[in-house]
Motif scaffolding. Structure first.
Motif, mmCIF file in Angstrom:
data_model
loop_
_atom_site.group_PDB
_atom_site.id
_atom_site.type_symbol
_atom_site.label_atom_id
_atom_site.label_comp_id
_atom_site.label_asym_id
_atom_site.label_seq_id
_atom_site.Cartn_x
_atom_site.Cartn_y
_atom_site.Cartn_z
ATOM 1 N N GLY A 162 -14.301 -2.876 -9.418
ATOM 2 C CA GLY A 162 -13.625 -3.321 -8.564
ATOM 3 C C GLY A 162 -14.729 -4.077 -7.478
ATOM 4 N N GLY A 163 -13.792 -5.206 -6.411
ATOM 5 C CA GLY A 163 -14.714 -5.898 -5.263
ATOM 6 C C GLY A 163 -13.120 -6.795 -4.864
ATOM 7 N N SER A 164 -13.658 -7.725 -3.394
ATOM 8 C CA SER A 164 -12.872 -8.349 -2.644
ATOM 9 C C SER A 164 -13.514 -9.489 -2.780
ATOM 10 C CB SER A 164 -13.077 -8.055 -1.402
ATOM 11 O OG SER A 164 -11.850 -8.086 -0.420
ATOM 12 N N ALA A 172 -4.555 -12.048 -7.557
ATOM 13 C CA ALA A 172 -4.103 -10.310 -7.034
ATOM 14 C C ALA A 172 -3.612 -9.674 -8.312
ATOM 15 C CB ALA A 172 -3.557 -10.648 -6.239
ATOM 16 N N ASP A 173 -2.592 -10.717 -8.200
ATOM 17 C CA ASP A 173 -1.613 -10.093 -9.680
ATOM 18 C C ASP A 173 -2.310 -10.084 -10.938
ATOM 19 O OD1 ASP A 173 1.011 -9.085 -10.297
ATOM 20 O OD2 ASP A 173 1.394 -10.749 -10.348
ATOM 21 N N GLU A 174 -3.127 -10.917 -10.799
ATOM 22 C CA GLU A 174 -3.831 -10.082 -12.469
ATOM 23 C C GLU A 174 -5.134 -9.277 -12.298
ATOM 24 O OE1 GLU A 174 -5.359 -14.055 -14.300
ATOM 25 O OE2 GLU A 174 -3.433 -15.000 -13.829
ATOM 26 N N VAL A 230 -10.509 -5.445 -8.087
ATOM 27 C CA VAL A 230 -10.471 -6.988 -7.613
ATOM 28 C C VAL A 230 -9.220 -6.896 -6.965
ATOM 29 C CG1 VAL A 230 -11.511 -8.527 -7.950
ATOM 30 C CG2 VAL A 230 -12.034 -7.003 -9.500
ATOM 31 N N ARG A 231 -9.978 -7.053 -5.226
ATOM 32 C CA ARG A 231 -8.730 -7.312 -5.073
ATOM 33 C C ARG A 231 -9.175 -8.963 -4.165
ATOM 34 N NH1 ARG A 231 -8.782 -5.379 0.257
ATOM 35 N NH2 ARG A 231 -11.090 -5.147 0.058
ATOM 36 N N ASP A 259 -11.747 0.083 5.240
ATOM 37 C CA ASP A 259 -10.580 0.040 5.796
ATOM 38 C C ASP A 259 -9.400 -0.993 5.094
ATOM 39 O OD1 ASP A 259 -11.944 1.258 7.336
ATOM 40 O OD2 ASP A 259 -12.226 0.614 8.869
ATOM 41 N N SER A 260 -9.094 -2.142 4.383
ATOM 42 C CA SER A 260 -8.072 -2.903 4.118
ATOM 43 C C SER A 260 -8.334 -2.459 1.913
ATOM 44 C CB SER A 260 -8.905 -4.407 3.774
ATOM 45 O OG SER A 260 -9.917 -4.371 3.000
ATOM 46 N N SER A 261 -8.397 -1.242 1.806
ATOM 47 C CA SER A 261 -8.661 -0.814 0.735
ATOM 48 C C SER A 261 -7.648 -0.919 -0.621
ATOM 49 C CB SER A 261 -9.558 -0.107 0.266
ATOM 50 O OG SER A 261 -8.075 1.200 0.773
ATOM 51 N N TRP A 262 -5.892 -1.368 0.037
ATOM 52 C CA TRP A 262 -4.624 -1.255 -0.406
ATOM 53 C C TRP A 262 -4.262 -2.640 -0.138
ATOM 54 C CZ3 TRP A 262 0.425 1.067 0.400
ATOM 55 C CH2 TRP A 262 0.830 1.690 -1.347
ATOM 56 N N ILE A 263 -4.851 -3.652 0.305
ATOM 57 C CA ILE A 263 -4.134 -4.963 0.800
ATOM 58 C C ILE A 263 -4.777 -5.841 -0.070
ATOM 59 C CG2 ILE A 263 -4.230 -6.912 2.148
ATOM 60 C CD1 ILE A 263 -5.372 -4.446 4.600
#
Length: 269
Positions: free
Chosen positions: A128-130, A164-166, A172-173, A227-231
């Motif tokens: 994961g990552g952002s 984001a969709d892929e 990965v956000r 804190d934005s892990s579901w965005i």
């Protein structure tokens, strides 16, 4: 914060503000850009830990910057903020030079794509990552006579939605931020003193102050953190509400330069 982050365009403006905020929070920050003096000054001032000279339109340079940030983080890359951008054109689209079009598209859209292309596999491999792209309200609200800039930023927005969709399946956000008028060197001609264009910006903005780079950096830091892990797949405005109204009117400056007919699309005789 304890994150390893790459910030493109990190030597000035919004990118520098993001790097400064993340470094202060304890992240390992690598910045990249085209001007080594600015990058070195940012690092020496404690606003970043490392820098890499890279033109975001050069794929190998971007790939190297991503690899270096990954190594600087001890084999991790937790986040990327794609802030490199800009525009060198203001005028009628009927007089837009092709080279200017290509340059703005390459810097804003292609540069963001390359950072995403090379960073996402590393993030996916580690679970994961952002990724945060800096867009503009010019992508959603027409800014007459901005030529390729708004078009490029609209492409950035869609690129982030697509990615984001892929990439969600790999944790990965991907999100984008649309700043409004922010006090940076790119728009200093508008913000440095009172003028008709600044007055029009204020008239179009419910919270009528000039935005600061830290206004954008605060949201970028949030989108990188836990804190934005579901965005993901969001395009968020930081614009004082400007996007609720209309784009700015630059005609007081452009009409004397080009003529009223040119602003309506007519070519000079």
């Amino acid at each position: 914060m304890g994150l390893s982050v790459l910030v493109t365009g990190g030597g000035s403006g919004i990118g520098l503000a993001v790097a400064r905020r993340l470094t202060a929070a304890g992240a390992v920050v690598t910045i990249c850009g085209r001007t080594e003096d600015r990058l070195a000054a940012a690092r020496d001032a404690g606003h970043a830990d490392h820098y890499v000279v890279a033109d975001v339109g050069d794929e190998e340079a971007v790939a190297q910057a991503v690899r270096q940030a990954h190594a600087n983080g001890g084999g991790r890359l937790d986040g990327v903020v794609a802030s490199a951008g800009g525009s060198g054109w203001l005028g009628p689209i009927t007089q837009l030079p092709l080279e200017q079009w290509r340059q703005v598209i390459e810097t804003n859209l292609t540069g963001t794509m390359l950072a995403l292309k090379h960073a996402a596999p590393l993030m996916a491999a580690q679970g994961g990552g952002s990724f945060v792209a800096i867009s503009s309200i010019a992508s959603s609200n027409t800014h007459r006579w901005f030529g390729p800039y708004g078009v490029a930023k609209a492409g950035v927005d869609h690129l982030c939605l697509l990615a984001a969709d892929e990439l969600g399946a790999s944790g990965v956000r991907v999100n984008a931020i649309r700043p409004g008028l922010i006090r940076t060197e790119m728009v200093a001609i508008v913000t440095e003193e009172e003028n008709p264009i600044l007055a029009d910006y204020r008239a179009c903005t419910p919270l009528p102050r000039i935005g600061e780079p830290d206004d954008v950096a605060a949201l970028a830091a949030f989108l990188l953190g836990p804190d934005s892990s579901w965005i993901t797949g969001q395009v968020i405005n930081v614009d004082g509400g400007h996007s609720l109204r209309r784009g700015p009117d630059f005609s007081p400056w452009l009409e004397p330069a080009y003529g009223g007919d040119a602003l309506k699309g007519l070519l000079p005789d």
